[in-house]
Design a protein around this motif. Structure first.
Motif, short mmCIF file in Angstrom:
data_model
loop_
_atom_site.label_atom_id
_atom_site.label_comp_id
_atom_site.label_asym_id
_atom_site.label_seq_id
_atom_site.Cartn_x
_atom_site.Cartn_y
_atom_site.Cartn_z
N PRO A 208 80.53 44.95 -70.71
CA PRO A 208 79.52 44.57 -69.72
C PRO A 208 78.27 43.99 -70.36
O PRO A 208 77.69 43.02 -69.87
CB PRO A 208 79.23 45.89 -68.99
CG PRO A 208 80.49 46.67 -69.13
CD PRO A 208 81.03 46.33 -70.49
N TRP A 224 78.92 38.81 -63.88
CA TRP A 224 79.93 39.83 -63.59
C TRP A 224 80.50 39.76 -62.18
O TRP A 224 81.72 39.88 -62.00
CB TRP A 224 79.40 41.22 -63.92
CG TRP A 224 79.63 41.55 -65.36
CD1 TRP A 224 78.71 41.66 -66.35
CD2 TRP A 224 80.90 41.75 -65.97
NE1 TRP A 224 79.32 41.92 -67.55
CE2 TRP A 224 80.67 41.98 -67.35
CE3 TRP A 224 82.22 41.75 -65.51
CZ2 TRP A 224 81.70 42.22 -68.26
CZ3 TRP A 224 83.25 41.99 -66.41
CH2 TRP A 224 82.98 42.22 -67.76
N ALA A 240 86.84 47.01 -68.48
CA ALA A 240 85.46 47.06 -68.96
C ALA A 240 85.38 47.95 -70.20
O ALA A 240 85.73 49.13 -70.15
CB ALA A 240 84.55 47.61 -67.87
N CYS A 256 78.43 48.76 -66.04
CA CYS A 256 78.99 48.04 -64.89
C CYS A 256 78.13 48.20 -63.64
O CYS A 256 78.10 47.32 -62.77
CB CYS A 256 80.40 48.57 -64.57
SG CYS A 256 81.68 48.10 -65.71
N TRP A 259 75.62 45.62 -62.05
CA TRP A 259 76.08 44.50 -61.26
C TRP A 259 77.04 44.90 -60.13
O TRP A 259 77.64 44.05 -59.50
CB TRP A 259 76.77 43.47 -62.17
CG TRP A 259 75.83 42.94 -63.20
CD1 TRP A 259 74.89 41.96 -63.05
CD2 TRP A 259 75.70 43.42 -64.55
NE1 TRP A 259 74.19 41.79 -64.22
CE2 TRP A 259 74.65 42.66 -65.16
CE3 TRP A 259 76.35 44.39 -65.32
CZ2 TRP A 259 74.26 42.85 -66.49
CZ3 TRP A 259 75.95 44.60 -66.63
CH2 TRP A 259 74.92 43.83 -67.21
N VAL A 261 79.92 46.27 -60.31
CA VAL A 261 81.32 45.95 -60.62
C VAL A 261 82.12 47.24 -60.77
O VAL A 261 81.67 48.20 -61.41
CB VAL A 261 81.40 45.12 -61.92
CG1 VAL A 261 82.84 44.95 -62.38
CG2 VAL A 261 80.75 43.77 -61.71
#
Length: 437
Positions: A208, A224, A240, A256, A259, A261
């Motif tokens: 990331p 991302w 990731a 993560c 963002w 994600v």
């Protein structure tokens, strides 16, 4: 005495470096050598030490579990400690319905995740075996992890064994290849990735925030979400690599989260046990686990009860002492101090990072961003100068073009104080001046 042996204390160790002081003891963010000299730990070793040195609760938890039951093989018996650790960790993971496969370190975690990705597609009758990873990345030193890594210097001696990975562009803002930089860089990288995702691609592996390879490179806000969308649309599993960025390092439990994600697989290590025990984690979503079924894979020391006890104790310390929030707060202070002390130096091209993961890139020419030649060993010399000034700092090389390029990497224990990070910045600035004027 055998040929090449130095004899004496440590003479039979296959050492990774020579001429170093010997650690005696440590506490918080300070390490003391056998001569009684103190060093401020500006890098947590290899960005490993998250909760600081000398935390008795973790040592006690390890000892208690070892006395109770040190080892059972995970194909023979379950471990209550491993079960409890996975249950406590699961709510913190940015993975849907997570399943945790504990191993002994980051490289093992990456190897495990790669096999999980392959097994997932095989179980559904799809012949997907190719892995895509980014240039400049570091994912480990074992054979599969080294193949997905993109650091040329580490790969060079073993190239006859490597070559199965496709290479995507990395979001490296200081040297961004996007033609319209700084506009639309994330979308541009996602389009380049999409071109690589043919029907035989099983997974895309990426950090990331780039760690050891490119030195705390933070992607732009578009990157991302755009990459995750491309992987989802192409049926490619997103892996990731949070080995360096997990467990509070960037001011979130996992990077993560910055963002939003949610990867299909996630690997972690380093801060998971803060160096108190060799511990890595390969995590997959419930969907991936259900599809895999029987998994042809294993390590002797996976699902280790003592490792789980260390992990649980570290989780408690991180939570009870508010160290994830501290990483964000003190990281901002470290960033400001680095910019104040180093921002005007003629060889400092970039100061970057997030939370308590910060990088300083050194260049021979500010205007052209030309790196120093590798033969000058600038990063190594600055690290040595910093150690002479009582500061331990990590470094990376080859960031600019695979060979040249020098980055100083800071990742101190999350217990470091605002006063201490000011000292880190001061000593690092002095070390840079010692070497480069």
């Amino acid at each position: 005495m055998s040929s090449g042996s130095t004899g004496g204390a440590g003479g039979h160790v296959f050492a990774r470096a020579t001429g170093l002081p010997t650690a005696s003891h440590a506490g918080g963010a300070v390490v003391v050598d056998t001569d009684g000299r103190e060093y401020l730990d500006g890098s947590g070793g290899a960005v490993v030490t998250s909760i600081g040195h000398g935390v008795g609760e973790v040592v006690d938890a390890i000892a208690a579990q070892a006395r109770k039951v040190a080892y059972v093989h995970p194909t023979a018996m379950r471990s209550a400690e491993v079960d409890a650790y996975a249950d406590e960790l699961a709510p913190l993971l940015p993975v849907d319905d997570p399943r945790v496969y504990p191993v002994s370190g980051g490289s093992e975690a990456v190897e495990t995740a790669l096999k999980m990705a392959r097994a997932f597609h095989l179980a559904q009758g799809r012949e997907r075996h190719v892995v895509v990873a980014r240039g400049g990345a570091y994912h480990g030193s074992t054979r599969g992890a080294l193949d997905v890594s993109g650091r040329d210097g580490l790969r060079a001696p073993y190239l006859p064994w490597l070559g199965a990975t496709r290479r995507a562009t990395a979001p490296y803002e200081y040297r961004c290849p996007a033609p319209e930089h700084p506009v639309g860089c994330g979308t541009w990288h996602a389009r380049r990735l999409d071109e690589l995702l043919t029907d035989d691609v099983a997974a895309f592996v990426a950090e990331p925030v780039a760690g050891a390879g490119l030195g705390a490179c933070v992607p732009d806000e578009e990157y991302w979400p755009a990459v995750a969308r491309v992987c989802r649309e192409r049926g490619v599993l997103l892996v990731a690599d949070e080995v360096m960025t997990g467990f509070g390092r960037t001011g979130r439990w996992f990077a993560c989260e910055h963002w939003g994600v949610r990867p299909d697989l996630l690997v972690a290590a380093k801060g998971a046990s803060s160096g108190y025990w060799p511990l890595g984690l390969a995590v997959c979503s419930g969907r991936v686990r259900e599809a895999i079924g029987a998994f042809t894979h294993g390590f002797t020391n996976s699902h280790h009860a003592v490792g789980a006890a260390a992990g649980r104790a570290v989780l408690r310390v991180l939570s009870e002492r508010g160290l994830v929030a501290a990483s964000e707060r003190v990281g901002a202070v470290l960033d400001a101090c680095l910019r104040e002390r180093l921002g005007g130096h003629h060889a400092v091209g970039d100061v970057r990072g997030i939370g308590l993961l910060r990088g300083v890139e050194l260049v021979a020419d500010l205007a052209t961003r030309a790196p120093f030649p590798r033969a000058e060993r600038v990063a190594e010399r600055v690290v040595a100068a910093a150690r002479e000034r009582g500061l331990l700092v990590y470094h990376s090389t080859g960031c600019a073009d695979g060979r040249d390029g020098d980055v100083l990497l800071l990742g101190p224990p999350l217990v470091i104080t605002e006063e201490q990070v000011a000292v880190v910045a001061e000593r690092l600035a002095l070390a840079v001046r010692d070497v480069l004027g």
